[in-house]
Design an enzyme around this catalytic site. Structure first.
Site, PDB file in Angstrom:
ATOM      1  N   LYS A  81      70.921 101.265  36.954  1.00 44.77           N
ATOM      2  CA  LYS A  81      69.481 100.963  37.068  1.00 44.77           C
ATOM      3  C   LYS A  81      69.277  99.525  37.509  1.00 44.77           C
ATOM      4  CE  LYS A  81      68.817  98.114  33.388  1.00 44.77           C
ATOM      5  NZ  LYS A  81      68.457  96.732  33.491  1.00 44.77           N
TER       6      LYS A  81
ATOM      7  N   ASP B 237      68.339 100.919  26.865  1.00 51.95           N
ATOM      8  CA  ASP B 237      68.275 101.454  28.234  1.00 51.95           C
ATOM      9  C   ASP B 237      68.755 102.902  28.331  1.00 51.95           C
ATOM     10  OD1 ASP B 237      67.406  99.020  29.185  1.00 51.95           O
ATOM     11  OD2 ASP B 237      69.406  98.350  29.808  1.00 51.95           O
TER      12      ASP B 237
HETATM   13  O1  C5P Z   1      69.461  97.856  22.957  1.00 52.88           O
HETATM   14  P1  C5P Z   1      70.743  97.219  23.313  1.00 52.88           P
HETATM   15  O2  C5P Z   1      71.804  97.450  22.250  1.00 52.88           O
HETATM   16  O3  C5P Z   1      71.248  97.575  24.676  1.00 52.88           O
HETATM   17  O4  C5P Z   1      70.474  95.665  23.348  1.00 52.88           O
HETATM   18  C1  C5P Z   1      71.515  94.724  23.366  1.00 52.88           C
HETATM   19  C2  C5P Z   1      70.947  93.386  22.937  1.00 52.88           C
HETATM   20  O5  C5P Z   1      70.046  92.899  23.929  1.00 52.88           O
HETATM   21  C3  C5P Z   1      70.146  93.408  21.658  1.00 52.88           C
HETATM   22  O6  C5P Z   1      70.961  93.256  20.547  1.00 52.88           O
HETATM   23  C4  C5P Z   1      69.210  92.232  21.849  1.00 52.88           C
HETATM   24  O7  C5P Z   1      69.884  91.027  21.575  1.00 52.88           O
HETATM   25  C5  C5P Z   1      68.930  92.255  23.340  1.00 52.88           C
HETATM   26  N1  C5P Z   1      67.702  92.976  23.681  1.00 52.88           N
HETATM   27  C6  C5P Z   1      66.481  92.395  23.385  1.00 52.88           C
HETATM   28  N2  C5P Z   1      65.318  93.035  23.709  1.00 52.88           N
HETATM   29  C7  C5P Z   1      65.347  94.230  24.330  1.00 52.88           C
HETATM   30  C8  C5P Z   1      66.579  94.849  24.665  1.00 52.88           C
HETATM   31  C9  C5P Z   1      67.738  94.186  24.311  1.00 52.88           C
HETATM   32  O8  C5P Z   1      66.434  91.305  22.814  1.00 52.88           O
HETATM   33  N3  C5P Z   1      64.196  94.815  24.665  1.00 52.88           N
END
Ligand code: C5P
Length: 302
Positions: A12, A139
């Site tokens: 993406k 995502d």
């Molecule tokens: O959701 P995911 O595990 O992929 O996110 C990885 C990290 O990216 C989270 O722990 C956070 O630090 C950051 N993140 C964020 N805000 C989001 C998505 C991700 O701060 N909307």
């Protein structure tokens, strides 16, 4: 081999990414437009008594145990379905850059959910797979749905948007990746405390009209400034495109750079020339939108 499910899962980009101040749960509220583009990881799932994973391509050195998002997706789906005995031999051929801001790990998790839903004949709906996906990463739901979607919340709340004319891009990946939490932390350090703004109406109109020069012009990515501070190679690459009047932006939290091709440009010359920047790993000329996860029929394991 009989009973092998073959899936391709798309990378993406974020055509628009507005970020608000960090929430109490540590995530950031987003107003984003996701688009799946034609750069894929291939995922193979075969019947087996236990879960196992092998990885090839640019992910040869990735962990293949419980810390891998695809393995976690397999266990989560089995638990959701109430399976007490289950297994699958998973194999992933990676092309999506690792730590590149293109949701490579999330695409693998999404592809694994779809593959095992089919292999185990669970018949879970797309909505159910998205709900499970949200537990794995922000995502993952988008990677399940694919296409072009408005994203809210931490990226897991989706609404499809029409994008009637395909866009064409040069994707430029970097030799060194960036950690997403690190880029968000840098965003916090630079933050002005400004509230989250919705996706610009004019941008949405351009998207729905398929006006790619306007989409490129009005596109925005609030993670670009922090990512470029942390990655000189991405900065050099963006500057290189801008010096040639080619609109370019980082993808998600970077450091992958996307450049928008003008109508009629096949991108071959640009891709060849930008590849000479020493920080650049690979270049791909791709279109978007494409499907997020596709089940390929009649294919075999490598
Ligand atoms: O959701 P995911 O595990 O992929 O996110 C990885 C990290 O990216 C989270 O722990 C956070 O630090 C950051 N993140 C964020 N805000 C989001 C998505 C991700 O701060 N909307």
């Amino acid at each position: 081999m009989d009973g092998v499910i073959t899936i391709r899962a798309a990378a993406k980009i974020n055509l628009y990414l507005a970020v608000g101040p960090v929430r109490p749960d540590g995530f950031h509220p987003l107003a984003t437009v996701f688009q799946s583009v034609g750069l894929y990881d291939d995922i193979f799932a075969a019947p087996a008594p236990t879960i196992s994973l092998t990885v090839a391509g640019n992910g040869r050195h990735l962990p293949t145990g419980e810390s891998n998002l695809a393995v976690r997706a397999a266990h989560l789906l089995a638990e959701h379905a109430g399976l007490s005995r289950y297994g699958a031999r998973l194999h992933i051929h990676k092309r999506i850059p690792i730590a590149g801001g293109m949701a490579g790990g999330s695409a693998d998790a999404a592809g694994t959910l779809v593959a095992l839903n089919k292999l185990w004949d669970l018949r879970a709906s797309e909505d159910e797979l998205c709900d499970l996906g949200a537990k794995l990463g922000s995502d993952v739901p988008f990677c399940v749905r694919g296409g072009t979607q408005l994203g809210a919340g931490r990226g897991e709340q989706l609404n499809a948007v029409t994008c009637p004319v395909p866009g064409a891009f040069v994707i430029v990946t970097m030799k060194r990746g960036l950690s997403t939490p690190r880029v968000f932390a840098e965003f916090d350090a630079q933050a002005t405390g400004e509230e989250l703004r919705a996706v610009d109406e004019e941008f949405l109109r351009a998207l729905q009209a398929g006006n790619w020069p306007r989409i490129a012009e009005l596109g925005r990515n609030d993670l670009q400034a922090p990512a470029l501070l942390l990655h000189l190679g991405a900065r050099r690459t963006i500057d290189w495109f801008h010096a040639r009047k080619v609109p370019a932006m980082i993808s998600g939290s970077g450091p992958t750079v996307i450049a928008y091709l003008r109508e009629g440009d096949d991108g071959a010359e640009l891709a060849r020339a930008v590849a000479k920047i020493p920080d650049v790993a690979q270049t791909f000329v791709v279109n978007g939108p494409v499907a997020g996860v596709e089940v390929l029929e009649g294919t075999k394991t490598p």
